[in-house]
Write a protein that holds these residues in place. Structure first.
Motif, PDB file in Angstrom:
ATOM      1  N   ASP A 223       0.831  -1.206   0.000  1.00  0.00           N
ATOM      2  CA  ASP A 223       0.000   0.000   0.000  1.00  0.00           C
ATOM      3  C   ASP A 223       0.867   1.258   0.000  1.00  0.00           C
ATOM      4  OD1 ASP A 223      -2.340  -1.505  -0.047  1.00  0.00           O
ATOM      5  OD2 ASP A 223      -2.515  -1.532   2.139  1.00  0.00           O
ATOM      6  N   ALA A 224       1.955   1.229   0.750  1.00  0.00           N
ATOM      7  CA  ALA A 224       2.877   2.373   0.761  1.00  0.00           C
ATOM      8  C   ALA A 224       3.569   2.514  -0.597  1.00  0.00           C
ATOM      9  CB  ALA A 224       3.905   2.215   1.880  1.00  0.00           C
ATOM     10  N   ILE A 225       3.917   1.400  -1.209  1.00  0.00           N
ATOM     11  CA  ILE A 225       4.552   1.445  -2.530  1.00  0.00           C
ATOM     12  C   ILE A 225       3.590   2.052  -3.552  1.00  0.00           C
ATOM     13  CG2 ILE A 225       5.413   0.024  -4.441  1.00  0.00           C
ATOM     14  CD1 ILE A 225       6.654  -1.813  -2.282  1.00  0.00           C
ATOM     15  N   HIS A 226       2.324   1.667  -3.481  1.00  0.00           N
ATOM     16  CA  HIS A 226       1.336   2.237  -4.409  1.00  0.00           C
ATOM     17  C   HIS A 226       1.167   3.740  -4.173  1.00  0.00           C
ATOM     18  CE1 HIS A 226       0.132  -1.299  -6.579  1.00  0.00           C
ATOM     19  NE2 HIS A 226       0.010  -1.966  -5.448  1.00  0.00           N
ATOM     20  N   ARG A 227       1.204   4.175  -2.908  1.00  0.00           N
ATOM     21  CA  ARG A 227       1.083   5.607  -2.602  1.00  0.00           C
ATOM     22  C   ARG A 227       2.290   6.369  -3.152  1.00  0.00           C
ATOM     23  NH1 ARG A 227       0.073   4.984   2.243  1.00  0.00           N
ATOM     24  NH2 ARG A 227       2.011   5.601   3.226  1.00  0.00           N
ATOM     25  N   ALA A 228       3.473   5.796  -3.019  1.00  0.00           N
ATOM     26  CA  ALA A 228       4.683   6.424  -3.572  1.00  0.00           C
ATOM     27  C   ALA A 228       4.609   6.475  -5.096  1.00  0.00           C
ATOM     28  CB  ALA A 228       5.926   5.657  -3.121  1.00  0.00           C
ATOM     29  N   ASP A 229       4.041   5.427  -5.705  1.00  0.00           N
ATOM     30  CA  ASP A 229       3.861   5.403  -7.156  1.00  0.00           C
ATOM     31  C   ASP A 229       2.917   6.522  -7.603  1.00  0.00           C
ATOM     32  OD1 ASP A 229       4.553   4.017  -9.614  1.00  0.00           O
ATOM     33  OD2 ASP A 229       2.490   3.283  -9.661  1.00  0.00           O
ATOM     34  N   LEU A 230       1.837   6.735  -6.862  1.00  0.00           N
ATOM     35  CA  LEU A 230       0.922   7.838  -7.155  1.00  0.00           C
ATOM     36  C   LEU A 230       1.630   9.183  -7.033  1.00  0.00           C
ATOM     37  CD1 LEU A 230      -2.332   6.677  -5.334  1.00  0.00           C
ATOM     38  CD2 LEU A 230      -1.986   6.881  -7.804  1.00  0.00           C
ATOM     39  N   ALA A 231       2.464   9.322  -5.999  1.00  0.00           N
ATOM     40  CA  ALA A 231       3.219  10.563  -5.813  1.00  0.00           C
ATOM     41  C   ALA A 231       4.175  10.788  -6.979  1.00  0.00           C
ATOM     42  CB  ALA A 231       3.979  10.525  -4.486  1.00  0.00           C
ATOM     43  N   MET A 232       4.774   9.705  -7.482  1.00  0.00           N
ATOM     44  CA  MET A 232       5.683   9.830  -8.619  1.00  0.00           C
ATOM     45  C   MET A 232       4.931  10.317  -9.854  1.00  0.00           C
ATOM     46  SD  MET A 232       6.931   7.890 -11.595  1.00  0.00           S
ATOM     47  CE  MET A 232       5.994   6.450 -11.241  1.00  0.00           C
ATOM     48  N   TYR A 233       3.735   9.787 -10.085  1.00  0.00           N
ATOM     49  CA  TYR A 233       2.947  10.258 -11.227  1.00  0.00           C
ATOM     50  C   TYR A 233       2.506  11.706 -11.038  1.00  0.00           C
ATOM     51  CZ  TYR A 233       3.070   5.852 -13.638  1.00  0.00           C
ATOM     52  OH  TYR A 233       3.511   4.747 -14.328  1.00  0.00           O
TER      53      TYR A 233
END
Length: 94
Positions: A71-81
Motif C-alpha cells: 500500500d505504501a509502494i502504491h502511494r509512492a507510485d501515485l506521488a511519482m505520477y
C-alpha cells in the motif's frame, strides 16, 4: 547519500525504481530524494552525435503504522505520477 545493509532498492517496472529506506525521518527522506534527483539531473550521457539530459520524477512516502508495504509502494507510485504531472524533474511527498 549512504544506503544501509537493511535498505532495499528494486526495479518496480519499466523505468521505476523502489527504494525501501528504514529508520529515516521525513525530512531526511526528502533530502535524500532531492539529492538523488539532483545527481540524476547532473548526469549528462554523451555519444559522438548527441548530448542527453536526464531527469527524475520522484514519489516519496512513509510506511504508516500497521500498513501493508504494498500500500505504501502504491502511494509512492501515485506521488511519482503527480511529480510527472507537475512538470517532471521534481519530488512529491504523499
Amino acid at each position: 547519500m549512504n544506503l544501509k545493509s537493511e535498505d532495499v532498492v528494486i526495479r518496480f517496472g519499466g523505468e521505476e525504481i523502489v527504494a525501501i529506506i528504514k529508520n529515516l525521518g521525513k525530512e531526511k527522506l526528502l533530502e535524500m530524494a532531492e539529492t538523488l534527483r539532483l545527481l540524476i539531473h547532473q548526469t549528462k550521457p554523451r555519444t559522438p552525435e548527441h548530448d542527453y539530459l536526464m531527469s527524475a520524477s520522484i514519489g516519496v512516502t512513509m510506511l504508516q503504522e500497521n500498513e501493508a508495504l504494498i500500500d505504501a509502494i502504491h502511494r509512492a507510485d501515485l506521488a511519482m505520477y503527480q511529480a510527472k504531472t507537475a512538470g517532471k524533474d521534481t519530488v512529491v511527498y504523499k
